[in-house]
Design a protein around this motif. Structure first.
Motif, PDB file in Angstrom:
ATOM      1  N   SER A 141       0.904  -1.470   0.016  1.00 44.41           N
ATOM      2  CA  SER A 141      -0.074   0.018  -0.073  1.00 44.41           C
ATOM      3  C   SER A 141       0.997   1.313  -0.030  1.00 44.41           C
ATOM      4  N   HIS A 142       2.107   1.051   0.042  1.00 42.14           N
ATOM      5  CA  HIS A 142       2.995   2.282  -0.106  1.00 42.14           C
ATOM      6  C   HIS A 142       4.249   2.116  -0.978  1.00 42.14           C
ATOM      7  N   ARG A 143       4.779   3.317  -1.393  1.00 44.67           N
ATOM      8  CA  ARG A 143       5.992   2.994  -2.245  1.00 44.67           C
ATOM      9  C   ARG A 143       7.148   3.151  -1.563  1.00 44.67           C
ATOM     10  N   PHE A 145       8.983   3.019   2.362  1.00 44.29           N
ATOM     11  CA  PHE A 145       8.749   2.447   3.838  1.00 44.29           C
ATOM     12  C   PHE A 145       9.705   3.339   4.748  1.00 44.29           C
ATOM     13  N   THR A 180       1.343  -2.936   7.867  1.00 46.49           N
ATOM     14  CA  THR A 180       2.292  -2.191   6.839  1.00 46.49           C
ATOM     15  C   THR A 180       3.835  -2.836   7.270  1.00 46.49           C
ATOM     16  N   GLU A 184       6.029  -5.342   4.909  1.00 51.66           N
ATOM     17  CA  GLU A 184       7.357  -4.768   4.454  1.00 51.66           C
ATOM     18  C   GLU A 184       8.583  -5.895   4.680  1.00 51.66           C
ATOM     19  N   LEU A 316       6.479  11.617   6.627  1.00 54.58           N
ATOM     20  CA  LEU A 316       5.116  10.917   5.781  1.00 54.58           C
ATOM     21  C   LEU A 316       4.224  11.925   5.441  1.00 54.58           C
ATOM     22  N   GLN A 319       5.622  13.507   2.290  1.00 54.97           N
ATOM     23  CA  GLN A 319       5.449  12.450   1.202  1.00 54.97           C
ATOM     24  C   GLN A 319       4.095  12.067   0.571  1.00 54.97           C
ATOM     25  N   GLN A 320       3.008  12.157   1.480  1.00 59.06           N
ATOM     26  CA  GLN A 320       1.552  11.746   1.136  1.00 59.06           C
ATOM     27  C   GLN A 320       1.169  12.953   0.346  1.00 59.06           C
ATOM     28  N   GLU A 323       2.751  13.206  -3.240  1.00 58.32           N
ATOM     29  CA  GLU A 323       2.138  12.362  -4.106  1.00 58.32           C
ATOM     30  C   GLU A 323       0.874  12.496  -4.608  1.00 58.32           C
ATOM     31  N   VAL A 348      -2.510   9.186   6.568  1.00 51.28           N
ATOM     32  CA  VAL A 348      -2.847   8.713   5.349  1.00 51.28           C
ATOM     33  C   VAL A 348      -4.242   9.132   5.069  1.00 51.28           C
TER      34      VAL A 348
END
Length: 469
Positions: A141-143, A145, A180, A184, A316, A319-320, A323, A348
């Motif tokens: 669910s993530h690109r 970690f 998650t 990973e 995070l 980053q979100q 995107e 998220v």
């Protein structure tokens, strides 16, 4: 494979091992290899060749060591890739026939000395492919970690073959990133060929998908569901034709024959939790188990996740936002961190809502209220709902009144509850946490520290609203 062909392959394998390692196969190994090539069960091998050792010893000791030794020798000779998994019982005939084929060995009847000289693959010929890792891992669910790197390294160490911990529980509140983290680690194990099979099961009723919470269409609720998932991943649907006891025995045998990682997501929502836990304790030593749970699970080792640090939470958030092509000022990042408490799922979800067109002020306002929105239900409802009208729920509501860490006695006084067991339940659900004794804030005595150094609870407040019922 018939007996004559099996005996011939055993002879060739013995000569090859003698030439390559200076030690051929022992008599028991020859009998076991012949039986495996003829596709006999371990019980049938024991009965046919009148072997004195029990079936469990043949399976877990002799067979495992033999397959491990063959795999390493074939790797050294260039016939398996360096990172190939140990050959499985059902793969032996296929790989040995391929390795000892006429194109690899022009004359398979040569003696041992000549055999060694002809044991080079033809120029340009690729070695057999790596044994397949059977797995059903969901799409990541993530690109990228980040945020729990230290916990990830620790989990990978626990999953390594040299570590004697077999059952691991990753615990924390909903949305903190348990699944998650485990996925990973599982993908990294997959990339390094650490396991021969990875089975993922989940009892989670919902999944977080951007700006919304979606129901899971299929989840494993019972031990029988977990059995079915294992059989499908291992491509052994025939096991499901047996009754429960037969399925259990055959699954044990199938798992003992390979290195397996079994993931049980959302353990606490299973309908027959005690039976599942019993099953996890009766698995063979070749299986590593990782569960995620919002409650404390009675396993060998617990890895507890707290919310992200301020630095990681802001990483995070940025980053979100990047995107989703959202520009956030530094003060807005700070606000989002404060309102979400650094819980990854909340970050998220919140950024997802901004990406869907909601205004920042409205999103932050919803985080400040006690309304039962999707996020609150996802993170807390399954934990809080069973507590309603009980002493633990009154303690939780009382703890939520305090804006700062409070003394245990003060919370009990407000709740009119003097029950340490009820408070222990809140701790097990990660709904409150203890502050370490002696903690100091702003060079002043911490109001969350009791006189005499006793521990005091700190409610998870100001991060995600707790439903007040």
């Amino acid at each position: 494979m018939d007996t004559e062909a099996a005996c011939r392959l055993v002879k060739l394998t013995d000569e090859f091992m003698e030439t390559q390692t200076g030690k051929g196969l022992e008599e028991m190994e020859k009998l076991l290899l012949q039986g495996m090539l003829e596709d006999l069960s371990y019980q049938e091998i024991r009965d046919r060749f009148h072997i004195g050792q029990n079936v469990d010893y043949l399976k877990r000791c002799v067979s495992y060591q033999l397959r491990k030794r063959l795999t390493q020798t074939f790797k050294d000779a260039g016939h398996l890739r360096p990172k190939a998994n140990n050959l499985r019982k059902k793969e032996l005939s296929r790989y040995l026939l391929q390795i000892f084929s006429p194109e690899n060995i022009p004359n398979v009847e040569r003696n041992s000395q000549e055999f060694a000289l002809t044991w080079e693959p033809p120029p340009g010929k690729s070695p057999p492919p790596d044994p397949i890792c059977y797995q059903n891992l969901p799409t990541p669910s993530h690109r990228v970690f980040f945020g729990y790197e230290e916990q990830l390294r620790y989990l990978l160490d626990l999953l390594s073959p040299h570590n004697s911990v077999y059952r691991i529980s990753v615990e924390g509140i909903g949305g903190v990133g348990k699944t998650t983290l485990v996925l990973e680690a599982a993908y990294r194990c997959l990339n390094t060929h650490q396991f021969e099979a990875i089975v993922f099961t989940s009892a989670q009723p919902y999944r977080l998908a951007g700006d919304r919470i979606l129901p899971r269409l299929k989840r494993e609720r019972t031990l029988g569901d977990i059995f079915r998932k294992i059989c499908r991943v291992l491509e052994r649907p025939d096991i499901l034709e047996a009754d429960f006891d037969g399925q259990f025995e055959q699954i044990q045998e199938s798992l003992a024959d390979r290195r397996v990682l079994l993931i049980v997501d959302n353990l606490e929502t299973l309908e027959d939790l005690e039976h599942v836990c019993s099953f996890l304790y009766e698995l063979p030593a070749s299986v590593k188990v990782v569960v995620t749970s919002r409650e404390h699970a009675p396993l060998d080792f617990t890895l507890h996740l707290e919310s992200l640090s301020q630095a990681d939470a802001k990483r995070l958030i940025l980053q979100q936002a990047t995107e989703k092509n959202i520009h956030l000022h530094p003060e807005n990042c700070e606000l989002l961190y404060q309102k979400t408490g650094g819980i990854p799922g909340a970050i998220v979800y919140t950024i997802g809502q901004l990406g869907a067109g909601y205004f920042l002020a409205d999103v932050l306002a919803r985080l400040d209220t006690g309304n039962r929105d999707d996020l609150t239900r996802f993170c807390f409802e399954s934990s809080v709902a069973p507590l309603r009208e009980q002493p633990p729920h009154r303690l939780l509501m009382a703890a939520a009144i305090f804006s700062k860490p409070a003394l245990f006695e003060a919370i009990c006084y407000v709740a009119s509850v003097a029950d340490r067991e009820s408070f222990a339940k809140l701790l097990q659900l990660s709904l409150v946490k203890k502050k370490p004794p002696g903690a100091i804030r702003d060079a002043a005595p911490d109001p969350g520290v009791c006189p005499g150094g006793s521990e005091s609870p700190s409610p998870i407040r100001g991060k995600i609203p707790v439903s007040l019922g």
